[in-house]
Design an enzyme around this catalytic site. Structure first.
Site, PDB file in Angstrom:
ATOM      1  N   LYS A 153       0.854  -1.201   0.000  1.00 14.08           N
ATOM      2  CA  LYS A 153       0.000   0.000   0.000  1.00 14.08           C
ATOM      3  C   LYS A 153       0.883   1.241   0.000  1.00 14.08           C
ATOM      4  O   LYS A 153       2.058   1.176   0.366  1.00 14.08           O
ATOM      5  CB  LYS A 153      -0.957  -0.017   1.203  1.00 14.08           C
ATOM      6  CG  LYS A 153      -0.250  -0.143   2.537  1.00 14.08           C
ATOM      7  CD  LYS A 153      -1.192  -0.485   3.686  1.00 14.08           C
ATOM      8  CE  LYS A 153      -0.388  -0.758   4.953  1.00 14.08           C
ATOM      9  NZ  LYS A 153      -1.059  -1.407   6.024  1.00 14.08           N
ATOM     10  N   SER A 199      -1.828   3.516  13.749  1.00 12.95           N
ATOM     11  CA  SER A 199      -1.085   4.541  13.002  1.00 12.95           C
ATOM     12  C   SER A 199      -2.030   5.324  12.106  1.00 12.95           C
ATOM     13  O   SER A 199      -1.919   6.550  11.971  1.00 12.95           O
ATOM     14  CB  SER A 199       0.006   3.889  12.149  1.00 12.95           C
ATOM     15  OG  SER A 199       0.920   3.205  12.958  1.00 12.95           O
TER      16      SER A 199
HETATM   17  P1  ADP Z   1       0.817  -3.746   9.861  1.00 11.76           P
HETATM   18  O1  ADP Z   1       0.575  -2.921   8.624  1.00 11.76           O
HETATM   19  O2  ADP Z   1       1.715  -4.927   9.634  1.00 11.76           O
HETATM   20  O3  ADP Z   1      -0.417  -4.098  10.638  1.00 11.76           O
HETATM   21  P2  ADP Z   1       1.389  -1.787  11.932  1.00 11.76           P
HETATM   22  O4  ADP Z   1       2.586  -0.895  11.985  1.00 11.76           O
HETATM   23  O5  ADP Z   1       0.068  -1.162  11.788  1.00 11.76           O
HETATM   24  O6  ADP Z   1       1.720  -2.804  10.753  1.00 11.76           O
HETATM   25  O7  ADP Z   1       1.357  -2.730  13.204  1.00 11.76           O
HETATM   26  C1  ADP Z   1       2.419  -3.594  13.515  1.00 11.76           C
HETATM   27  C2  ADP Z   1       1.985  -4.532  14.616  1.00 11.76           C
HETATM   28  O8  ADP Z   1       1.710  -3.787  15.792  1.00 11.76           O
HETATM   29  C3  ADP Z   1       0.695  -5.317  14.306  1.00 11.76           C
HETATM   30  O9  ADP Z   1       0.789  -6.584  14.908  1.00 11.76           O
HETATM   31  C4  ADP Z   1      -0.379  -4.499  14.983  1.00 11.76           C
HETATM   32  O10 ADP Z   1      -1.482  -5.301  15.346  1.00 11.76           O
HETATM   33  C5  ADP Z   1       0.374  -4.019  16.205  1.00 11.76           C
HETATM   34  N1  ADP Z   1      -0.170  -2.776  16.734  1.00 11.76           N
HETATM   35  C6  ADP Z   1      -0.470  -1.637  16.086  1.00 11.76           C
HETATM   36  N2  ADP Z   1      -0.962  -0.708  16.916  1.00 11.76           N
HETATM   37  C7  ADP Z   1      -1.004  -1.301  18.141  1.00 11.76           C
HETATM   38  C8  ADP Z   1      -1.464  -0.881  19.429  1.00 11.76           C
HETATM   39  N3  ADP Z   1      -2.018   0.300  19.629  1.00 11.76           N
HETATM   40  N4  ADP Z   1      -1.355  -1.754  20.436  1.00 11.76           N
HETATM   41  C9  ADP Z   1      -0.834  -2.982  20.227  1.00 11.76           C
HETATM   42  N5  ADP Z   1      -0.413  -3.455  19.057  1.00 11.76           N
HETATM   43  C10 ADP Z   1      -0.488  -2.622  18.022  1.00 11.76           C
END
Ligand code: ADP
Length: 160
Positions: A42, A129
């Site tokens: 993406k 994010s």
């Molecule tokens: P992706 O695109 O691989 O989901 P992210 O950067 O959004 O990447 O998230 C990386 C990891 O961190 C994923 O396992 C996601 O579930 C976890 N994650 C994201 N935000 C949180 C949060 N607020 N608390 C706990 N885990 C999180």
């Protein structure tokens, strides 16, 4: 044997939820490799270099966490890196289905690498994010959700 976990993600940008997961993980493993995805499938808000730089700055005072980019199959990266497992964060039931599929696929690609899930403190259970980016772009206060350097980077990209 060194216990190494790979914590992969887009980290676009890194939030306090990611930090919470890493704080828990460094108590469990000798090394946590925060693996920033090069191929995300993406369009990202921050380019790879900025995602890496912000993560490096945020985790500079957490010596157990090493920030690295990763490309290609995650299980191959984990193996190359000498990691026994993949770490993911689970926030709510809504995360479960995708994470369950991902863990199953990774296991079928390499059955020696386990996937482990950690849950964050409840104040981070709603944090992502993408929501942080959205709130920042609409002028909301994001200081409770991200490191000050990340907040500054988001503000810098905000259209005036
Ligand atoms: P992706 O695109 O691989 O989901 P992210 O950067 O959004 O990447 O998230 C990386 C990891 O961190 C994923 O396992 C996601 O579930 C976890 N994650 C994201 N935000 C949180 C949060 N607020 N608390 C706990 N885990 C999180």
């Amino acid at each position: 044997m060194k216990h190494i976990a790979v914590y992969p993600g887009t980290f676009d940008p890194v939030t306090n939820g990611h930090i919470d997961i890493c704080e828990r993980a460094v108590r469990l493993f000798d090394e946590v490799v925060l693996a920033v995805a090069v191929d995300t499938g993406k369009q990202t808000f921050f380019d790879l270099q900025t995602r890496l730089q912000l993560a490096n700055e945020v985790f500079a005072d957490m010596p157990g966490v090493i920030v690295e980019p990763f490309e290609g199959l995650l299980v191959d990266f984990a193996k190359r890196r000498g990691a026994q497992l993949i770490l993911r964060g689970l926030r709510a039931v809504s995360d479960f289905e995708y994470e369950f599929q991902l863990a199953g696929m990774n296991r079928s690609l390499n059955s020696e690498i386990e996937t482990m899930f950690l849950t964050p403190a409840e104040q981070y259970a709603f944090l992502s994010s993408s929501l942080v980016r959205e709130v920042a772009m609409l002028g909301g206060d994001i200081s409770r959700f991200v490191h000050p350097l990340v907040a500054a980077a988001l503000m810098e990209r905000k259209p005036s």
